[in-house]
Design a protein around this motif. Structure first.
Motif, short mmCIF file in Angstrom:
data_model
loop_
_atom_site.label_atom_id
_atom_site.label_comp_id
_atom_site.label_asym_id
_atom_site.label_seq_id
_atom_site.Cartn_x
_atom_site.Cartn_y
_atom_site.Cartn_z
N LEU A 20 14.11 71.82 52.04
CA LEU A 20 14.38 70.53 52.66
C LEU A 20 14.96 70.74 54.05
CD1 LEU A 20 16.09 68.64 49.68
CD2 LEU A 20 13.73 68.36 50.47
N GLN A 21 14.52 69.94 55.00
CA GLN A 21 15.06 70.04 56.35
C GLN A 21 16.17 69.02 56.55
OE1 GLN A 21 12.19 70.76 59.39
NE2 GLN A 21 13.36 69.66 60.96
N GLU A 22 17.21 69.41 57.25
CA GLU A 22 18.35 68.53 57.49
C GLU A 22 17.92 67.25 58.21
OE1 GLU A 22 22.48 68.68 60.09
OE2 GLU A 22 21.58 70.54 59.37
N LYS A 23 18.43 66.11 57.69
CA LYS A 23 18.10 64.83 58.30
C LYS A 23 19.18 63.82 57.94
CE LYS A 23 14.43 61.39 58.83
NZ LYS A 23 13.06 60.97 58.39
N GLY A 24 19.83 63.25 58.93
CA GLY A 24 20.90 62.30 58.68
C GLY A 24 22.05 62.95 57.93
N TYR A 25 22.38 62.36 56.79
CA TYR A 25 23.45 62.92 55.97
C TYR A 25 22.94 63.97 54.99
CZ TYR A 25 26.66 59.35 57.68
OH TYR A 25 27.46 58.58 58.49
N LYS A 26 21.63 64.16 54.93
CA LYS A 26 21.06 65.12 53.99
C LYS A 26 21.09 66.53 54.58
CE LYS A 26 17.91 61.74 51.91
NZ LYS A 26 16.50 61.41 51.63
N PRO A 27 21.56 67.53 53.82
CA PRO A 27 21.60 68.91 54.33
C PRO A 27 20.25 69.60 54.20
CG PRO A 27 22.46 68.85 52.10
CD PRO A 27 22.15 67.42 52.47
N SER A 28 20.11 70.70 54.92
CA SER A 28 18.97 71.59 54.69
C SER A 28 19.18 72.31 53.36
CB SER A 28 18.87 72.63 55.81
OG SER A 28 18.65 72.02 57.05
N LEU A 29 18.10 72.68 52.72
CA LEU A 29 18.17 73.43 51.47
C LEU A 29 17.24 74.63 51.57
CD1 LEU A 29 19.52 73.33 48.67
CD2 LEU A 29 17.45 72.20 47.81
#
Length: 221
Positions: free
Chosen positions: A104-113
């Motif tokens: 997953l790529q970092e976007k907004g409040y969501k972290p990269s994974l």
């Protein structure tokens, strides 16, 4: 190869300043942010990086694994989300695999994974799987801070899970100079590094377990 290592050592001493190094995507100087939307720690498609480390001091009697005296690694960006490489440890005299995939790529409040296999702290020639979440906090707390946290497998037998927490905190203190705290289980390292030439060259110094000094370099092509 010894002459090459001596050259790097002389180069660091001439700089008269302290920097940092590591191999994993969560710990690496390659986490320095780029000017593009693509995460710098994934290199980018068809990009190459060379990483080298030299450790000073005596051989540790106790610690988290066996520290290599010197390490070199080469990484290649297969895609913008996937990089693979090989690392060679001069003490163990063996080659280990280094693989990282951006789930997953970092976007907004969501972290990269990131799901990876390799040496998490980059001080030994081990190759273990890990899962890391990474997040920049600069847009939320107005401080140039990046954190990561996750789990890694520390044993050699994958059929017998031996999981431990791991991660780091990176703070940009001035310009391209950064400090970094790395943890793996109950082990803590401290590092400071500087990126130059538009993040093409990164050099640094690290205190392994807060007592054993090491110097390193990342050269991106």
């Amino acid at each position: 190869m010894k002459k090459l290592l001596l050259f790097f050592l002389a180069f660091f001493l001439l700089l008269k300043t302290a920097y940092s190094f590591d191999l994993c995507p969560a710990c690496s100087p390659e986490t320095v942010s780029s000017d593009t939307e693509k995460p710098a720690y994934m290199l980018g498609k068809n990009k190459l990086s060379f990483i080298g480390l030299y450790r000073f001091g005596e051989e540790p009697e106790h610690g988290h694994g066996d520290f290599e005296r010197a390490l070199v690694a080469f990484n290649y960006g297969v895609t913008d989300r996937f990089k693979a490489g090989l690392m060679y440890g001069f003490s163990a005299k063996k080659i280990s695999l280094q693989i990282d995939y951006l789930i997953l790529q970092e976007k907004g409040y969501k972290p990269s994974l990131i799901l990876g296999v390799g040496s998490f702290r980059g001080v030994s020639s081990e190759s273990h799987p890990y899962l890391m979440a990474m997040k920049s906090l600069e847009q939320h707390i107005k401080l140039p801070v990046r954190i990561s946290a996750g789990i890694k497998h520390k044993g050699d037998d994958l059929l017998k899970p031996e999981l431990e927490p791991a991660g780091n905190l990176i703070l940009r203190v001035h310009g391209s100079k950064h400090i970094m705290v790395i943890f793996e289980g109950q082990t803590i390292d401290f590092a400071i590094y500087n990126s130059m030439f538009n993040n093409k060259l990164i050099v640094g110094m690290r205190m392994i377990e807060l007592k054993t000094p090491a110097v390193g370099i990342v050269w991106r092509m």
